[in-house]
Each structure stands twice: as structure tokens, then as C-alpha cells.
Scaffold this motif. Structure first.
Motif, short mmCIF file in Angstrom:
data_model
loop_
_atom_site.label_atom_id
_atom_site.label_comp_id
_atom_site.label_asym_id
_atom_site.label_seq_id
_atom_site.Cartn_x
_atom_site.Cartn_y
_atom_site.Cartn_z
N ALA A 220 -70.94 -56.06 26.49
CA ALA A 220 -69.96 -55.51 25.56
C ALA A 220 -70.10 -56.13 24.18
O ALA A 220 -70.01 -55.43 23.16
CB ALA A 220 -68.55 -55.72 26.10
N ALA A 221 -70.32 -57.43 24.12
CA ALA A 221 -70.47 -58.11 22.83
C ALA A 221 -71.71 -57.59 22.10
O ALA A 221 -71.68 -57.36 20.88
CB ALA A 221 -70.57 -59.61 23.05
N ALA A 222 -72.81 -57.41 22.84
CA ALA A 222 -74.04 -56.95 22.21
C ALA A 222 -73.90 -55.52 21.69
O ALA A 222 -74.27 -55.22 20.55
CB ALA A 222 -75.20 -57.04 23.21
N VAL A 223 -73.36 -54.64 22.52
CA VAL A 223 -73.22 -53.24 22.13
C VAL A 223 -72.23 -53.08 20.98
O VAL A 223 -72.48 -52.36 20.00
CB VAL A 223 -72.79 -52.41 23.35
N SER A 224 -71.09 -53.75 21.05
CA SER A 224 -70.05 -53.58 20.03
C SER A 224 -70.46 -54.15 18.68
O SER A 224 -69.87 -53.81 17.65
CB SER A 224 -68.74 -54.22 20.49
N SER A 225 -71.49 -55.00 18.66
CA SER A 225 -71.97 -55.53 17.37
C SER A 225 -72.54 -54.43 16.49
O SER A 225 -72.72 -54.63 15.28
CB SER A 225 -73.03 -56.61 17.61
N THR A 226 -72.83 -53.26 17.07
CA THR A 226 -73.38 -52.15 16.31
C THR A 226 -72.31 -51.13 15.92
O THR A 226 -72.62 -50.13 15.26
CB THR A 226 -74.46 -51.42 17.13
N PHE A 227 -71.06 -51.35 16.32
CA PHE A 227 -70.00 -50.36 16.09
C PHE A 227 -69.46 -50.43 14.67
O PHE A 227 -69.36 -51.51 14.08
CB PHE A 227 -68.83 -50.58 17.06
N ALA A 228 -69.08 -49.27 14.15
CA ALA A 228 -68.26 -49.20 12.94
C ALA A 228 -66.80 -49.04 13.39
O ALA A 228 -66.53 -48.58 14.49
CB ALA A 228 -68.68 -48.01 12.08
N LYS A 229 -65.87 -49.42 12.54
CA LYS A 229 -64.46 -49.26 12.87
C LYS A 229 -64.10 -47.77 12.93
O LYS A 229 -64.49 -46.99 12.06
CB LYS A 229 -63.58 -49.95 11.82
N GLN A 230 -63.37 -47.38 13.96
CA GLN A 230 -62.95 -46.00 14.13
C GLN A 230 -61.49 -45.95 14.55
O GLN A 230 -61.04 -46.81 15.32
CB GLN A 230 -63.82 -45.29 15.17
N PHE A 231 -60.78 -44.91 14.08
CA PHE A 231 -59.36 -44.79 14.36
C PHE A 231 -59.01 -43.33 14.64
O PHE A 231 -59.62 -42.42 14.10
CB PHE A 231 -58.52 -45.27 13.16
N ASP A 232 -58.02 -43.15 15.50
CA ASP A 232 -57.43 -41.84 15.73
C ASP A 232 -56.28 -41.69 14.75
O ASP A 232 -55.25 -42.35 14.88
CB ASP A 232 -56.91 -41.76 17.17
N PRO A 233 -56.42 -40.85 13.71
CA PRO A 233 -55.39 -40.78 12.67
C PRO A 233 -54.04 -40.26 13.16
O PRO A 233 -53.05 -40.36 12.44
CB PRO A 233 -56.00 -39.85 11.61
N SER A 234 -54.00 -39.71 14.39
CA SER A 234 -52.72 -39.26 14.93
C SER A 234 -51.97 -40.40 15.62
O SER A 234 -50.80 -40.24 16.01
CB SER A 234 -52.94 -38.11 15.93
N ASN A 235 -52.64 -41.54 15.78
CA ASN A 235 -52.01 -42.69 16.42
C ASN A 235 -51.02 -43.35 15.46
O ASN A 235 -51.21 -43.33 14.23
CB ASN A 235 -53.10 -43.69 16.83
N THR A 236 -49.97 -43.93 16.00
CA THR A 236 -48.91 -44.51 15.15
C THR A 236 -48.94 -46.03 15.14
O THR A 236 -48.00 -46.66 14.66
CB THR A 236 -47.53 -44.03 15.62
N SER A 237 -50.00 -46.64 15.65
CA SER A 237 -50.07 -48.10 15.65
C SER A 237 -50.15 -48.63 14.22
O SER A 237 -50.56 -47.92 13.29
CB SER A 237 -51.29 -48.58 16.44
N VAL A 238 -49.77 -49.89 14.04
CA VAL A 238 -49.78 -50.50 12.71
C VAL A 238 -51.20 -50.51 12.15
O VAL A 238 -51.43 -50.19 10.97
CB VAL A 238 -49.22 -51.94 12.78
N GLU A 239 -52.17 -50.88 12.98
CA GLU A 239 -53.56 -50.94 12.52
C GLU A 239 -54.06 -49.58 12.07
O GLU A 239 -54.75 -49.46 11.04
CB GLU A 239 -54.45 -51.47 13.65
N THR A 240 -53.70 -48.52 12.81
CA THR A 240 -54.13 -47.18 12.43
C THR A 240 -53.45 -46.73 11.14
O THR A 240 -54.09 -46.14 10.26
CB THR A 240 -53.83 -46.18 13.56
N ARG A 241 -52.17 -47.00 11.01
CA ARG A 241 -51.46 -46.62 9.78
C ARG A 241 -52.08 -47.30 8.56
O ARG A 241 -52.21 -46.69 7.50
CB ARG A 241 -49.98 -46.99 9.90
N GLU A 242 -52.47 -48.55 8.73
CA GLU A 242 -53.10 -49.27 7.62
C GLU A 242 -54.45 -48.63 7.26
O GLU A 242 -54.79 -48.52 6.08
CB GLU A 242 -53.29 -50.74 7.99
N ALA A 243 -55.20 -48.22 8.29
CA ALA A 243 -56.49 -47.58 8.05
C ALA A 243 -56.33 -46.24 7.34
O ALA A 243 -57.08 -45.92 6.41
CB ALA A 243 -57.24 -47.40 9.37
N VAL A 244 -55.35 -45.45 7.77
CA VAL A 244 -55.10 -44.15 7.14
C VAL A 244 -54.68 -44.34 5.69
O VAL A 244 -55.12 -43.61 4.80
CB VAL A 244 -54.02 -43.37 7.93
#
Length: 376
Positions: A220-244
Motif C-alpha cells: 500500500a505504501a509503495a502504490v500510494s506513493s504514485t497517487f495524486a490527491k482526489q476528492f468526491d466533490p459531493s462529499n461533505t467532509s471538512v477535507e473535501t470542502r477545503e479541496a473544493v
């Protein structure tokens, strides 16, 4: 590519044929990242296999997406019909554990294509290896699909989908798609595998808790090192709201991606705030908001419309692999090739056959030399 590939504005408009742009020089690419992509490919294979086999997780993960995306909804229905979500992986393995019984008929690979498609390179390559193939559209198959599919008195062992990624591909043919899923032919992709490739799944895997469901901590650590940040804009979490909010203020740092396979229309720059503000919270589930990747630029020369064009280009590397498993037993998991595509730095949309990108060749450069000579 040395002989060129011809494209048409429409399949019937042969008089306006044009040659797809071709690169004249190989594309410089950092050797260490090329090797990293190859090294991680088997882990990505395992990840996709485990997601594909976890029907219950796919149903939960894509419940909201299925409510607004037709293909996702229909494929989930097929999974419920063919594989029991409650028994999940065990039922999935059981469904694929059956073996072919000889019928005394020739066996073929069935390529499921659009009727107007004329790309036959893969079929030709298969024929050169002694593998017989047939081409049919979903519409042509809709009256003949059975649990042991027979086409033109030949026994289909593999159904390879080159269509079936846009809603219009399925007009009057969803029952046929379900019958193909029930059949004993190997599907590429199967309905669960197609769902596993949806952008909503990619976004969920950015959550370490979700990723660790399928991979070891080290993987998981190796694979996720290649990920870009992604968000579901319909989500209401604090992190998603900040990203939107960040996407509204600095849209150039983000990409808004629809769920539709084959990219669909990606939204960049000033289009992002417009789309975010014009959709309801539920409608935003149609999209995934991803931080924009800014790959390094390298010099490139291409032949375009009969003229040589020198440009600054960015490249996208894909690794081809082979993965075969029988239940939990992995029979084959290896890298077999790669594909590099490049496009002009200012070109947002992709696609070789619409003229936005070109098939390229990597020129591997030691990382210390490469990074001293590229530009952002």
C-alpha cells in the motif's frame, strides 16, 4: 507508426482522411521513474484483482455513483444478477472455476467493437500467433448470446470489449451484456473489473484505510506513493470542502473528471468553478476532483499536417501487464510492455485518434541528467 495511421472525421468520410501526427524523435524520460512504474505494476495487478473479486465492497463504494451514472448502475445490476454480493469473493471464484467442455468446434476470441470501427491491428497480431478471432458489435450479438456463446458456429473462449464504455454503445443491448457476463467465456473486462476501474474507486483508494483492505502495508505504501490527491466533490467532509474551496480559488491546480470511461470531457481552469457552482450536491457525484499533475516538459518534434512542428511536450507512460489467477492462486503476474504518449504542453485533452496526442518512444535518461535539463 513508421507508416503512419490514417484517421477520418467520420467513418464514411474517407475523402478527408488525415495522417495522425507522428513523433520524429524519441521522448526523454527519467530512467528511475520508468523502472519504478514497471516495478509497481504487479502490485497494481493484485490490487485490481482483489477489488474485482470483492463485489460487496464495489456495491457499497459505487452506490452513489450508480444513482447518477447509467453504465455504473447497469453494471451493478449485472453483478447482482450474476454474482451474489452477499457471498462475494467465494461466489465470484466459483463462477469462474468452470472449465470448457469440448464441443468439437473451433475456438475463437470475440472482439466486441463498434460497427464502424476498422482498427484490426490486435486481431491481425492474434492471427499471426495462430489465434482465430471474430468482430461483432453488441447490437449484432444481441440475438445470439448464450451461456456458452457460439458465434458463426465457433466457440467463444474470450470476449474482449473494445466498446461498451459509453451509454450509446448499449442501446438495446444490455441483456446481451448480461448474457456475456453469465457465459463461460473469459471477459476482458468483466463487469466487476470494469467497475473497479471507475474514477470513484480510484478516489476511494486514496484513503489509506480503504487501500489497506486490499494490500499489505508495504504494498500500500509503495502504490500510494504514485497517487495524486482526489476528492468526491459531493462529499461533505471538512477535507473535501477545503479541496473544493481551493479549486474555486485556484482552478489551475485542479482537474474535474467525469466518471465516463475514456476521459469524456475533462474540466480545467475557469471551467471548474463554473461546473462546481452550477451543480447540486447530488449532481456533483458525477465528478471526481483531482489535484492537477504538472509533468516536466521536454523538447519534441512531430510531423503534423505535412509540416515539422517543434514543441514543448509532456508525456504519459502506461505499462502493459499480464495477470492470471485461479481463485487466490496467482498463475501469472508480470510486465509485458509499455506505451508512451506525448502531447503539447498547452494541450489539456488527450486522445491519439482525435489528434491531441501522439504515440511516442521513451529515451531513457539517468535521473541526475534528466532532472537538470527538463523544465516545469
Amino acid at each position: 507508426m513508421a507508416r503512419g495511421i490514417v484517421m477520418y472525421p467520420t467513418p464514411s468520410n474517407k475523402r478527408e482522411a488525415a495522417v495522425v501526427p507522428m513523433t520524429l524523435l524519441p521522448c526523454p524520460f527519467a530512467d528511475n521513474y520508468f523502472q519504478l512504474a514497471k516495478k509497481l505494476t504487479p502490485d497494481f495487478h493484485l490490487l485490481m484483482d482483489k477489488i474485482t473479486c470483492d463485489i460487496g465492497w464495489l456495491e457499497r463504494a459505487l452506490a452513489k455513483t450508480g444513482a447518477i451514472d447509467e453504465i455504473c448502475s447497469k453494471l451493478l445490476e449485472i453483478c447482482r444478477s450474476v454474482y451474489n454480493a452477499e457471498t462475494g469473493k467465494d461466489r465470484f471464484f466459483k463462477a469462474y472455476s468452470s472449465r470448457w467442455e469440448p464441443l468439437g468446434l473451433p475456438r475463437v476470441v470475440l472482439f466486441i467493437v463498434l460497427e464502424e470501427e476498422k482498427n484490426e491491428k490486435l486481431e491481425l497480431a492474434a492471427f499471426q500467433q495462430g489465434i482465430c478471432s471474430l468482430r461483432r458489435s453488441l447490437a449484432q450479438l444481441s440475438r445470439t448470446c448464450e451461456l456458452r456463446p457460439l458465434v458463426a458456429r465457433k466457440q467463444v473462449t474470450v470476449a474482449y470489449f473494445r466498446s461498451g464504455y459509453w451509454p450509446q454503445h448499449f442501446e438495446g443491448a444490455w441483456l446481451c451484456r448480461q448474457q456475456l457476463e453469465r457465459s463461460e467465456a473469459a471477459k476482458c473486462p468483466s463487469a466487476p473489473a470494469q467497475l473497479a476501474g471507475m474514477k470513484k474507486v480510484q478516489q476511494l483508494l486514496c484513503d489509506s484505510a480503504e487501500l489497506s483492505r486490499f494490500l499489505s502495508e508495504e504494498q500500500a505504501a509503495a502504490v500510494s506513493s504514485t497517487f495524486a490527491k482526489q476528492f468526491d466533490p459531493s462529499n461533505t467532509s471538512v477535507e473535501t470542502r477545503e479541496a473544493v474551496q481551493a479549486a474555486r480559488k485556484s482552478p489551475g491546480d485542479w482537474v474535474l473528471k467525469p466518471q465516463v470511461e475514456g476521459s469524456g470531457e475533462l474540466y480545467f481552469d475557469d471551467d471548474i468553478p463554473r461546473v462546481l457552482e452550477s451543480r447540486s450536491e447530488d449532481q456533483l457525484a458525477e465528478f471526481i476532483l483531482m489535484e492537477r499533475v504538472r509533468p516536466p516538459c521536454t523538447p519534441s518534434a512531430i510531423l503534423h499536417d505535412g509540416a515539422v512542428l517543434v514543441r514543448r511536450a509532456v508525456a504519459e507512460l502506461g505499462i502493459f501487464g499480464t495477470f492470471v489467477a485461479d481463485g487466490d492462486k496467482v498463475r501469472c503476474n508480470k510486465v509485458v510492455g509499455h506505451l508512451l504518449r506525448s502531447k503539447g504542453q498547452q494541450t489539456n485533452q488527450g486522445g491519439v485518434f482525435v489528434g491531441n496526442a501522439t504515440v511516442d518512444v521513451p529515451f531513457l535518461v539517468p535521473s541526475d541528467i534528466y532532472w537538470r535539463n527538463v523544465t516545469a
